[in-house]
Design a protein around this motif. Structure first.
Motif, mmCIF file in Angstrom:
data_model
loop_
_atom_site.group_PDB
_atom_site.id
_atom_site.type_symbol
_atom_site.label_atom_id
_atom_site.label_comp_id
_atom_site.label_asym_id
_atom_site.label_seq_id
_atom_site.Cartn_x
_atom_site.Cartn_y
_atom_site.Cartn_z
ATOM 1 N N PRO A 91 24.882 35.482 -8.168
ATOM 2 C CA PRO A 91 23.672 35.525 -7.328
ATOM 3 C C PRO A 91 22.451 36.064 -8.062
ATOM 4 C CG PRO A 91 25.569 36.319 -6.104
ATOM 5 C CD PRO A 91 26.026 36.163 -7.518
ATOM 6 N N PHE A 92 22.576 37.212 -8.695
ATOM 7 C CA PHE A 92 21.412 37.805 -9.352
ATOM 8 C C PHE A 92 21.000 37.010 -10.587
ATOM 9 C CE2 PHE A 92 19.514 40.665 -12.498
ATOM 10 C CZ PHE A 92 18.420 41.113 -11.773
ATOM 11 N N THR A 93 21.977 36.541 -11.382
ATOM 12 C CA THR A 93 21.642 35.818 -12.606
ATOM 13 C C THR A 93 20.934 34.504 -12.294
ATOM 14 O OG1 THR A 93 23.608 36.788 -13.639
ATOM 15 C CG2 THR A 93 22.552 34.966 -14.785
ATOM 16 N N VAL A 94 21.424 33.763 -11.308
ATOM 17 C CA VAL A 94 20.764 32.515 -10.914
ATOM 18 C C VAL A 94 19.377 32.801 -10.365
ATOM 19 C CG1 VAL A 94 20.869 30.575 -9.302
ATOM 20 C CG2 VAL A 94 22.924 31.294 -10.513
ATOM 21 N N TYR A 95 19.263 33.819 -9.540
ATOM 22 C CA TYR A 95 17.965 34.182 -8.953
ATOM 23 C C TYR A 95 16.966 34.571 -10.043
ATOM 24 C CZ TYR A 95 14.635 36.571 -5.889
ATOM 25 O OH TYR A 95 13.494 36.964 -5.223
ATOM 26 N N LEU A 96 17.417 35.316 -11.033
ATOM 27 C CA LEU A 96 16.539 35.748 -12.112
ATOM 28 C C LEU A 96 16.116 34.567 -12.989
ATOM 29 C CD1 LEU A 96 15.273 38.148 -13.730
ATOM 30 C CD2 LEU A 96 17.386 38.196 -15.052
ATOM 31 N N LEU A 97 17.068 33.736 -13.399
ATOM 32 C CA LEU A 97 16.753 32.626 -14.298
ATOM 33 C C LEU A 97 15.941 31.536 -13.607
ATOM 34 C CD1 LEU A 97 20.068 32.241 -16.325
ATOM 35 C CD2 LEU A 97 17.944 33.349 -17.006
ATOM 36 N N THR A 98 16.083 31.399 -12.303
ATOM 37 C CA THR A 98 15.260 30.419 -11.586
ATOM 38 C C THR A 98 13.782 30.745 -11.736
ATOM 39 O OG1 THR A 98 17.026 30.042 -9.971
ATOM 40 C CG2 THR A 98 14.819 29.358 -9.341
ATOM 41 N N GLY A 99 13.448 32.021 -11.719
ATOM 42 C CA GLY A 99 12.058 32.412 -11.923
ATOM 43 C C GLY A 99 11.555 32.068 -13.309
ATOM 44 N N PHE A 100 12.406 32.241 -14.309
ATOM 45 C CA PHE A 100 11.999 31.897 -15.676
ATOM 46 C C PHE A 100 11.790 30.389 -15.829
ATOM 47 C CE2 PHE A 100 13.496 36.131 -16.782
ATOM 48 C CZ PHE A 100 12.595 36.497 -17.763
ATOM 49 N N PHE A 101 12.734 29.603 -15.336
ATOM 50 C CA PHE A 101 12.624 28.155 -15.483
ATOM 51 C C PHE A 101 11.459 27.594 -14.674
ATOM 52 C CE2 PHE A 101 17.350 28.348 -16.447
ATOM 53 C CZ PHE A 101 17.161 28.155 -17.809
ATOM 54 N N SER A 102 11.144 28.237 -13.554
ATOM 55 C CA SER A 102 10.009 27.774 -12.763
ATOM 56 C C SER A 102 8.691 27.959 -13.504
ATOM 57 C CB SER A 102 9.967 28.519 -11.423
ATOM 58 O OG SER A 102 11.129 28.280 -10.663
ATOM 59 N N GLY A 103 8.630 28.917 -14.396
ATOM 60 C CA GLY A 103 7.398 29.176 -15.136
ATOM 61 C C GLY A 103 7.222 28.322 -16.379
ATOM 62 N N ILE A 104 8.201 27.498 -16.703
ATOM 63 C CA ILE A 104 8.095 26.611 -17.880
ATOM 64 C C ILE A 104 7.347 25.343 -17.484
ATOM 65 C CG2 ILE A 104 9.368 25.277 -19.590
ATOM 66 C CD1 ILE A 104 11.613 27.301 -19.391
ATOM 67 N N PRO A 105 6.280 24.985 -18.167
ATOM 68 C CA PRO A 105 5.517 23.779 -17.795
ATOM 69 C C PRO A 105 6.376 22.518 -17.901
ATOM 70 C CG PRO A 105 4.285 25.146 -19.346
ATOM 71 C CD PRO A 105 5.676 25.701 -19.297
ATOM 72 N N GLN A 106 6.228 21.636 -16.935
ATOM 73 C CA GLN A 106 6.973 20.392 -16.955
ATOM 74 C C GLN A 106 6.457 19.425 -18.011
ATOM 75 O OE1 GLN A 106 7.430 18.599 -13.114
ATOM 76 N NE2 GLN A 106 8.024 20.508 -12.103
ATOM 77 N N LEU A 161 9.455 11.216 -23.386
ATOM 78 C CA LEU A 161 8.721 10.198 -24.128
ATOM 79 C C LEU A 161 9.266 10.020 -25.544
ATOM 80 C CD1 LEU A 161 5.038 10.947 -23.020
ATOM 81 C CD2 LEU A 161 6.532 9.080 -22.254
ATOM 82 N N ASP A 162 9.807 11.079 -26.092
ATOM 83 C CA ASP A 162 10.409 10.993 -27.428
ATOM 84 C C ASP A 162 11.825 10.443 -27.395
ATOM 85 O OD1 ASP A 162 8.127 11.973 -28.573
ATOM 86 O OD2 ASP A 162 8.813 14.061 -28.599
ATOM 87 N N GLY A 163 12.328 10.123 -26.216
ATOM 88 C CA GLY A 163 13.648 9.515 -26.105
ATOM 89 C C GLY A 163 14.777 10.479 -25.834
ATOM 90 N N ALA A 164 14.480 11.726 -25.521
ATOM 91 C CA ALA A 164 15.529 12.709 -25.260
ATOM 92 C C ALA A 164 16.065 12.546 -23.843
ATOM 93 C CB ALA A 164 14.989 14.123 -25.455
ATOM 94 N N GLY A 165 17.371 12.693 -23.680
ATOM 95 C CA GLY A 165 17.984 12.639 -22.369
ATOM 96 C C GLY A 165 17.887 13.980 -21.660
ATOM 97 N N MET A 166 18.478 14.047 -20.465
ATOM 98 C CA MET A 166 18.385 15.265 -19.668
ATOM 99 C C MET A 166 19.100 16.439 -20.353
ATOM 100 S SD MET A 166 19.650 15.872 -15.747
ATOM 101 C CE MET A 166 18.612 14.501 -15.195
ATOM 102 N N VAL A 167 20.297 16.179 -20.859
ATOM 103 C CA VAL A 167 21.060 17.256 -21.492
ATOM 104 C C VAL A 167 20.359 17.734 -22.760
ATOM 105 C CG1 VAL A 167 23.262 17.886 -22.534
ATOM 106 C CG2 VAL A 167 23.215 16.414 -20.522
ATOM 107 N N LYS A 212 17.656 21.532 -26.092
ATOM 108 C CA LYS A 212 16.779 21.601 -27.260
ATOM 109 C C LYS A 212 15.368 22.053 -26.943
ATOM 110 C CE LYS A 212 19.926 19.984 -30.072
ATOM 111 N NZ LYS A 212 20.496 20.810 -31.170
ATOM 112 N N VAL A 213 14.933 21.899 -25.696
ATOM 113 C CA VAL A 213 13.545 22.232 -25.345
ATOM 114 C C VAL A 213 13.474 23.420 -24.385
ATOM 115 C CG1 VAL A 213 11.410 21.364 -24.304
ATOM 116 C CG2 VAL A 213 12.828 19.849 -25.705
ATOM 117 N N ILE A 214 14.206 23.327 -23.264
ATOM 118 C CA ILE A 214 14.072 24.334 -22.212
ATOM 119 C C ILE A 214 14.713 25.659 -22.612
ATOM 120 C CG2 ILE A 214 14.573 24.869 -19.812
ATOM 121 C CD1 ILE A 214 12.504 22.673 -20.253
ATOM 122 N N LEU A 215 15.939 25.622 -23.107
ATOM 123 C CA LEU A 215 16.635 26.875 -23.439
ATOM 124 C C LEU A 215 15.915 27.693 -24.512
ATOM 125 C CD1 LEU A 215 20.416 25.907 -23.296
ATOM 126 C CD2 LEU A 215 19.007 27.058 -21.587
#
Length: 287
Positions: free
Chosen positions: A160-175, A183-189, A194-197
């Motif tokens: 619960p706490f880890t998901v709640y905490l990391l959701t805030g971090f990921f929400s602040g990353i620009p889409q 556009l460079d051909g990268a898939g979701m995984v 390679k980008v988000i983490l």
């Protein structure tokens, strides 16, 4: 207007309530430091000396208190168990919670909102109400009195706490970063790994450290789910040592030495990474 005048003009006077609040914080900090110092000094004293002069200083330091803790209390094996359980449960918590938090941060619909609310509600569930069900479940799965079972329990408690905490971090990353990766051909995984983490590395480290601290200090589930001497963690070893001391005669010096052994890694961790932990919690939860 000179630069000195402009600098003085920019300075805002500190209000009286702010000064009082700052002074109160420093009083609490001084009290905590004094308490830790007293525990450390008391761990180097003899039991009789402690009873006669509780707030005295050691004239002849008794370093044998620490050796007695490791030899009689089994703190050596317990320390290894604590490190193993805390590290593995923390790593697994981050690995499992990161994809879940990323999905909740990017998909804004009723389902994701309900799941986010479920994780948030999990923060308010007291651990005492889960002791009996977890003990029965671990016993039926033959995972009681085992380190894998304790790691799984800590992993579930951390979600619960880890998901709640990391959701805030990921929400602040620009889409925009994800769109550029697509556009460079990268898939979701590949975009996620390679980008988000790498961008959210600070949040991942903060989540790992907070879970490590929680697992290191956890006592209730460790007492209930482990009872073999070679499986217990440091808090349980300290509790068992105190119980044995009450039967065989209280050795106050050795008991304070055991407290220092449990506290030492946490003090070192906060001294080294305290600002990162506090900053990470503020940024992650505030978003």
């Amino acid at each position: 207007m000179t630069s000195r005048t402009m600098t003085a003009a920019r300075r805002k006077p500190v209000s009286l309530p702010m000064r009082i609040a700052t002074g109160a914080v420093w009083v609490v900090v001084a009290a905590d430091i004094a308490l830790i110092g007293w525990i450390l000094l008391t761990s180097l004293r003899d039991g009789t000396d402690i009873l006669n002069h509780p707030f005295g200083v050691p004239t002849h330091p008794k370093f044998a208190n620490y050796s007695r803790v490791f030899s009689d209390g089994g703190f050596g094996q317990a320390a290894l168990n604590s490190v193993l359980v805390a590290v593995l449960s923390s790593v697994l918590a981050v690995v499992v919670a990161a994809p879940c938090a990323y999905a909740l941060a990017r998909r804004r619909n009723r389902v994701s909102g309900a799941m986010s609310m479920t994780f948030a509600m999990g923060l308010g569930v007291p651990g005492q109400v889960m002791v009996v069900p977890l003990f029965i479940g671990m016993a039926k799965a033959n995972l009681d009195d085992s380190q894998p079972g304790l790691i799984l329990v800590y992993l579930g408690l951390a979600m619960p706490f880890t998901v709640y905490l990391l959701t805030g971090f990921f929400s602040g990353i620009p889409q925009v970063l994800e769109e550029a990766a697509v556009l460079d051909g990268a898939g979701m995984v590949r975009t996620f790994t390679k980008v988000i983490l790498p961008v959210a590395r600070g949040g991942l480290i903060t989540a790992f450290l907070l879970q490590f601290i929680s697992a290191w200090n956890e006592t209730l589930f460790a007492i209930v789910l482990t009872h073999s001497q070679d499986k217990v963690t440091l808090p349980v070893a300290l509790s068992n040592f105190v119980q044995e001391a009450q039967l065989n005669g209280l050795d106050w010096g050795a008991m304070f030495a055991g407290v220092c052994v449990v506290l030492a890694p946490m003090i070192a961790l906060f001294s080294w990474l305290g600002s990162r932990i506090i900053q990470g919690m503020t940024v992650g939860i505030g978003k």
